[in-house]
Design a protein around this motif. Structure first.
Motif, PDB file in Angstrom:
ATOM      1  N   UNK A   1       0.824  -1.200   0.000  1.00 26.68           N
ATOM      2  CA  UNK A   1       0.000   0.000   0.000  1.00 26.68           C
ATOM      3  C   UNK A   1       0.872   1.270   0.000  1.00 26.68           C
ATOM      4  N   UNK A   2       1.864   1.299   0.885  1.00 19.85           N
ATOM      5  CA  UNK A   2       2.754   2.460   0.962  1.00 19.85           C
ATOM      6  C   UNK A   2       3.536   2.633  -0.330  1.00 19.85           C
ATOM      7  N   UNK A   3       3.958   1.508  -0.902  1.00 13.56           N
ATOM      8  CA  UNK A   3       4.718   1.582  -2.155  1.00 13.56           C
ATOM      9  C   UNK A   3       3.867   2.194  -3.269  1.00 13.56           C
ATOM     10  N   UNK A   4       2.593   1.808  -3.323  1.00 15.44           N
ATOM     11  CA  UNK A   4       1.692   2.349  -4.345  1.00 15.44           C
ATOM     12  C   UNK A   4       1.487   3.848  -4.154  1.00 15.44           C
ATOM     13  N   UNK A   5       1.291   4.259  -2.898  1.00 13.30           N
ATOM     14  CA  UNK A   5       1.061   5.687  -2.608  1.00 13.30           C
ATOM     15  C   UNK A   5       2.266   6.527  -3.016  1.00 13.30           C
ATOM     16  N   UNK A   6       3.469   6.099  -2.597  1.00 11.69           N
ATOM     17  CA  UNK A   6       4.662   6.888  -2.900  1.00 11.69           C
ATOM     18  C   UNK A   6       5.012   6.844  -4.384  1.00 11.69           C
ATOM     19  N   UNK A   7       4.724   5.722  -5.046  1.00 16.76           N
ATOM     20  CA  UNK A   7       5.017   5.645  -6.486  1.00 16.76           C
ATOM     21  C   UNK A   7       4.141   6.621  -7.265  1.00 16.76           C
ATOM     22  N   UNK A   8       2.890   6.815  -6.802  1.00 15.90           N
ATOM     23  CA  UNK A   8       2.027   7.790  -7.465  1.00 15.90           C
ATOM     24  C   UNK A   8       2.404   9.226  -7.091  1.00 15.90           C
ATOM     25  N   UNK A   9       2.733   9.448  -5.831  1.00 19.10           N
ATOM     26  CA  UNK A   9       3.112  10.787  -5.378  1.00 19.10           C
ATOM     27  C   UNK A   9       4.328  11.305  -6.140  1.00 19.10           C
ATOM     28  N   UNK A  36       0.859  -0.369  12.847  1.00 19.53           N
ATOM     29  CA  UNK A  36       1.519  -0.951  11.681  1.00 19.53           C
ATOM     30  C   UNK A  36       1.995   0.084  10.663  1.00 19.53           C
ATOM     31  N   UNK A  37       1.096   0.977  10.243  1.00 24.43           N
ATOM     32  CA  UNK A  37       1.433   1.837   9.106  1.00 24.43           C
ATOM     33  C   UNK A  37       2.513   2.880   9.401  1.00 24.43           C
ATOM     34  N   UNK A  38       2.552   3.497  10.601  1.00 31.29           N
ATOM     35  CA  UNK A  38       3.624   4.484  10.843  1.00 31.29           C
ATOM     36  C   UNK A  38       5.022   3.915  10.636  1.00 31.29           C
ATOM     37  N   UNK A  39       5.243   2.668  11.066  1.00 32.57           N
ATOM     38  CA  UNK A  39       6.573   2.072  10.892  1.00 32.57           C
ATOM     39  C   UNK A  39       6.871   1.841   9.410  1.00 32.57           C
ATOM     40  N   UNK A  40       5.830   1.553   8.626  1.00 31.09           N
ATOM     41  CA  UNK A  40       6.012   1.378   7.187  1.00 31.09           C
ATOM     42  C   UNK A  40       6.421   2.705   6.547  1.00 31.09           C
ATOM     43  N   UNK A  41       5.778   3.790   6.981  1.00 29.49           N
ATOM     44  CA  UNK A  41       6.106   5.122   6.462  1.00 29.49           C
ATOM     45  C   UNK A  41       7.547   5.488   6.815  1.00 29.49           C
ATOM     46  N   UNK A  42       7.942   5.201   8.059  1.00 26.30           N
ATOM     47  CA  UNK A  42       9.317   5.485   8.484  1.00 26.30           C
ATOM     48  C   UNK A  42      10.312   4.742   7.598  1.00 26.30           C
ATOM     49  N   UNK A  43      10.035   3.464   7.334  1.00 29.80           N
ATOM     50  CA  UNK A  43      10.920   2.683   6.472  1.00 29.80           C
ATOM     51  C   UNK A  43      10.977   3.245   5.062  1.00 29.80           C
TER      52      UNK A  43
END
Length: 422
Positions: A1-9, A36-43
């Motif tokens: 999910x994070x990868x998709x968001x940042x790839x579009x951004x 869960x998600x904050x640690x994904x964003x940090x990474x």
């Protein structure tokens, strides 16, 4: 999910949605999935930070804007000590510039002391904080310059403005009291510095001052050379605030005190071009100028098309009303042996009123269309000067910068030029 968001951004040339959309999605996910998600964003941020030297300049700016906005929603908490080593990197190093620009954007979203406190665990990074925002008024009163001409004239100008003197009276005072003795450049310096100082309390104060007294500056800046001096003055006055420099120049362009080509030349002048390596400041000013030019031309074309349609409708309505009036007057009847209009006088007067209103509307639309045409012609004249844009491109190539963002900006300029000729 994070990868998709940042790839579009970070998608070039433009993301599918406005960047603020992705900011809100990430914030909502962090709040909805706090475990869960904050640690994904940090990474993700650390991974992007490690690769930032290979990232396009446009993507770096989007990441800076997103990251600073994101932190502002979480009390500006971040493990800055992990990035404290960037202080020892060269000033042009992408990682150092990234941290520096994020801190500068955070100060805009909060205040200096708050951001300084947020990095207290990485005191080394205090060096990368922007200067404490505040004006740098050239003609401030102190013992060393109490008797200078600039200070005296600035005080006189303030007195005239506070005394509610008209713009015409102030222009006359400038032409009689400053220019003959000190020259136009000095007059511009005194006027611009004084007006900027009077509008320094807030953005609203600045807009109010420029709206009321822009004709004074316009009188002193009839050509590109004087406009460049005006921007130098703005930059010197707000040297401690990148944000206010960009806002002031943008507002001055809005009031047509500065042309778009003058801004481009100023940004790529020898004194400013090297800042492309170490700051987002020139990019911000250039981006504002190009966007405003593009939007201005697009709006003019839309307004002209709308006026043409309205004028056609007005002409048809006017012709219809005139025809009805002529028909009403042409119907006669015999009264006491003499021909007389058969229609009631009240209807005749009403039809005449309709004709007059339609003709007035038609005339108003024609005048508006002519005025918009003049503005579009002026934009066409500005678009003929390609020297400045060529110089801009050469300057960036000389600096060995990534030219993708320049391509985006130049693309908008070229679209403007094509639209003007269509």
């Amino acid at each position: 999910m994070a990868e998709t968001i940042f790839s579009q951004l970070l998608l070039l040339p433009n993301p599918p949605f406005k960047p603020i959309y992705y900011t809100l999605v990430i914030i909502d996910l962090c709040k909805a999935l706090p475990g869960a998600f904050p640690s994904v964003v940090v990474g993700a941020v650390h991974a992007l930070f490690d690769r930032i030297s290979n990232m396009d300049m446009e993507c770096r700016t989007r990441l800076i804007l997103w990251f600073s906005h994101h932190l502002s929603n979480f009390q500006f908490i971040w493990p800055w000590q992990e990035w404290s080593y960037v202080k020892d990197l060269p000033k042009w190093a992408p990682q150092r510039v990234f941290v520096q620009e994020v801190l500068e954007r955070e100060v805009r979203l909060s205040y200096f002391e708050k951001i300084k406190q947020s990095i207290e665990d990485a005191a080394e990074l205090e060096e990368l904080l922007p200067p404490k925002a505040g004006p740098n008024f050239k003609f401030h009163s102190d013992e060393s310059n109490e008797s200078t001409d600039g200070l005296k004239l600035s005080k006189e100008l303030i007195g005239l403005i506070r005394g509610k003197k008209s713009t015409y009276d102030i222009i006359l005072w400038v032409e009689e009291q400053i220019i003959p003795k000190n020259g136009t450049e000095f007059a511009l310096d005194v006027v611009s510095q004084t007006l900027l100082d009077m509008g320094s309390k807030s953005f609203t104060h600045l807009v109010t001052i420029l709206e009321r007294y822009n004709k004074i500056i316009s009188k002193l800046c009839p050509n590109e050379e004087m406009q460049l001096l005006l921007m130098n003055g703005v930059s010197a006055y707000w040297k401690n605030s990148t944000q206010m420099t960009a806002i002031a120049i943008d507002r001055m362009m809005g009031y047509r005190l500065i042309s778009n080509l003058a801004i481009v030349k100023w940004v790529f002048s020898p004194a400013n071009v090297e800042q492309f390596h170490v700051s987002d400041r020139p990019w911000e000013i250039l981006r504002n100028a190009v966007s405003k030019t593009y939007n201005r031309i697009s709006d003019l074309r839309k307004e002209i098309q709308s006026l043409k349609k309205g004028l056609q409708v007005a002409k048809e309505a006017s012709a219809k009303n005139r025809k009805e009036l002529e028909e009403a007057k042409s119907v006669l009847e015999i009264v006491e042996g003499q021909p007389a209009p058969a229609e009631r006088p009240g209807r005749i007067r009403r039809l005449e009123s309709h004709v007059k209103n339609a003709e007035d509307e038609e005339r108003t639309l024609e005048e508006s269309l002519e005025a918009k045409g003049v503005l579009l012609a002026r934009a066409h004249e500005e678009s003929k000067d390609r020297t400045c844009l060529s110089y801009s491109l050469r300057a960036l190539l000389t600096c060995s910068l990534n030219v993708c963002r320049l391509s985006l900006l130049m693309g908008k300029f070229l679209i403007c030029a094509v639209e003007i000729k269509m």
